[in-house]
Design an enzyme around this catalytic site. Structure first.
Site, PDB file in Angstrom:
ATOM      1  N   ASP A  42      19.140  16.259 -13.984  1.00  0.00           N
ATOM      2  CA  ASP A  42      18.326  17.117 -14.844  1.00  0.00           C
ATOM      3  C   ASP A  42      18.209  18.522 -14.263  1.00  0.00           C
ATOM      4  O   ASP A  42      18.210  19.512 -15.001  1.00  0.00           O
ATOM      5  CB  ASP A  42      16.929  16.520 -15.015  1.00  0.00           C
ATOM      6  N   GLY A  78      30.314  16.130  -5.642  1.00  0.00           N
ATOM      7  CA  GLY A  78      30.240  17.424  -6.304  1.00  0.00           C
ATOM      8  C   GLY A  78      30.261  17.315  -7.811  1.00  0.00           C
ATOM      9  O   GLY A  78      29.687  16.398  -8.398  1.00  0.00           O
ATOM     10  N   ARG A 126       0.843  -1.191   0.000  1.00  0.00           N
ATOM     11  CA  ARG A 126       0.000   0.000   0.000  1.00  0.00           C
ATOM     12  C   ARG A 126       0.882   1.246   0.000  1.00  0.00           C
ATOM     13  O   ARG A 126       1.799   1.365   0.815  1.00  0.00           O
ATOM     14  CB  ARG A 126      -0.899   0.017   1.237  1.00  0.00           C
ATOM     15  N   VAL A 140      15.986  11.401  -7.519  1.00  0.00           N
ATOM     16  CA  VAL A 140      15.387  11.515  -8.843  1.00  0.00           C
ATOM     17  C   VAL A 140      15.499  12.951  -9.361  1.00  0.00           C
ATOM     18  O   VAL A 140      15.130  13.900  -8.671  1.00  0.00           O
ATOM     19  CB  VAL A 140      13.911  11.081  -8.819  1.00  0.00           C
TER      20      VAL A 140
END
Length: 306
Positions: free
Chosen positions: A254, A227, A29, A250
């Site tokens: 980007d 770094g 769950r 995550v």
């Protein structure tokens, strides 16, 4: 038109959530579900938009999930060039396990792309007026290995600066066949490219070698907790990581790239753009799941970089 065009050839709709414990067989769950448009190029555009810039994104999208992807991108205020494909856009799923602090990421391969589906993307690069063209993410199945190299050549032909963030054969082919403005490998991607493990001196030498042979004007290597390093004809700049409370890894790379391109597109000096990239990467890990970085965190952390 925006001054930055980002490209996501293998995008996804990303779901993220959390649970106490991940167990086999039994139902797990989850709570805190969120849904975001995903894929390197899309994430770069999201970060640029959050920092106050403008970016348009080019994506290959198909099926019902592709329609959802386009809606999610537009809801973030980003102009989207969605090129239709026959296959179904993929779905990614991330689960944060609260009992251990571990994060589980499930990333499907994505649909195969035909030559006729790729051609409209190349046509847009030819006609778009963006000064920066940023290709970020994996190559989808079915496209030629030199797809990003072709895009780099087409962008350069009209005077745009091509930026690449990818791995494997896509990265290797570009660096062997053409010249780009900026390439951003992670430590692991650079190691894969050179074919061996690298210590810090090895990373420095590999990045400098790419610059010296003219494959890229700038090489920014992200190294997680260690770094980042920037190699250029002016020399090498090494910055330590900004240590923050980690909630999710995550989108850190980007976010780094998005902040750096935003600063460069705004006319900031390269060193300043690199420092903002390091701050954005740290800001991204402070947020859960696929949320990416927040503007206020980036600007605050930038004061602590270096």
């Amino acid at each position: 038109m925006a001054n930055v065009l980002t490209i996501a050839l293998n995008p996804a709709v990303d779901f993220s959530s959390r649970t106490q414990t991940v167990r086999p067989t039994r139902k797990t769950r989850v709570s805190g579900m969120r849904c975001d448009p995903g894929g390197g190029g899309i994430n770069v555009a999201r970060v640029i938009s959050r920092l106050g810039g403008e970016a348009e994104t080019l994506v290959l999208a198909g099926g019902e999930i592709g329609a959802i992807l386009g809606r999610l991108i537009r809801e973030e205020g980003i102009a989207c060039h969605a090129m239709a494909i026959a296959g179904q856009t993929r779905i990614g799923f991330t689960v944060f396990e609260e009992s251990t602090g571990l994060e589980y990421r499930f990333v499907p391969e994505g649909p195969a792309i035909g030559e006729n589906e790729l051609e409209p993307c190349l046509d847009l690069i030819d006609t778009h007026e963006a000064g920066f063209v940023v290709a970020s993410g994996s190559l989808p199945a079915g496209v030629p290995d030199d797809t990003y190299a072709t895009m780099a050549e087409r962008a350069a032909a009209r005077g745009a600066k091509f930026v690449l963030d990818t791995s494997g054969i896509g990265l290797k082919t570009v660096l062997e066949k053409t010249r780009v403005y900026l390439v951003k490998p992670s430590r692991g991607e650079l190691e894969q490219y050179v074919g061996r493990r690298l210590d810090e001196e090895g990373i420095r030498q590999a990045a400098v070698a790419i610059v010296e042979r003219g494959a890229a004007e700038l090489v920014a290597v992200t190294m997680g907790d260690d770094g980042a390093l920037l190699a250029s004809t002016a020399g090498v700049l090494r910055l330590p990581a900004v240590h923050v409370r980690v909630r999710s890894a995550v989108g850190a790379g980007d976010s780094f790239l998005g902040a750096m391109i935003w600063a460069l597109a705004e006319g900031r000096e390269t060193e300043r753009a690199f420092r903002l990239g390091v701050a954005a990467g740290a800001a991204a890990v402070m947020t859960p799941g696929t949320e990416l970085c927040r503007r206020e965190d980036v600007l605050s952390l930038a004061q602590r970089v270096g």
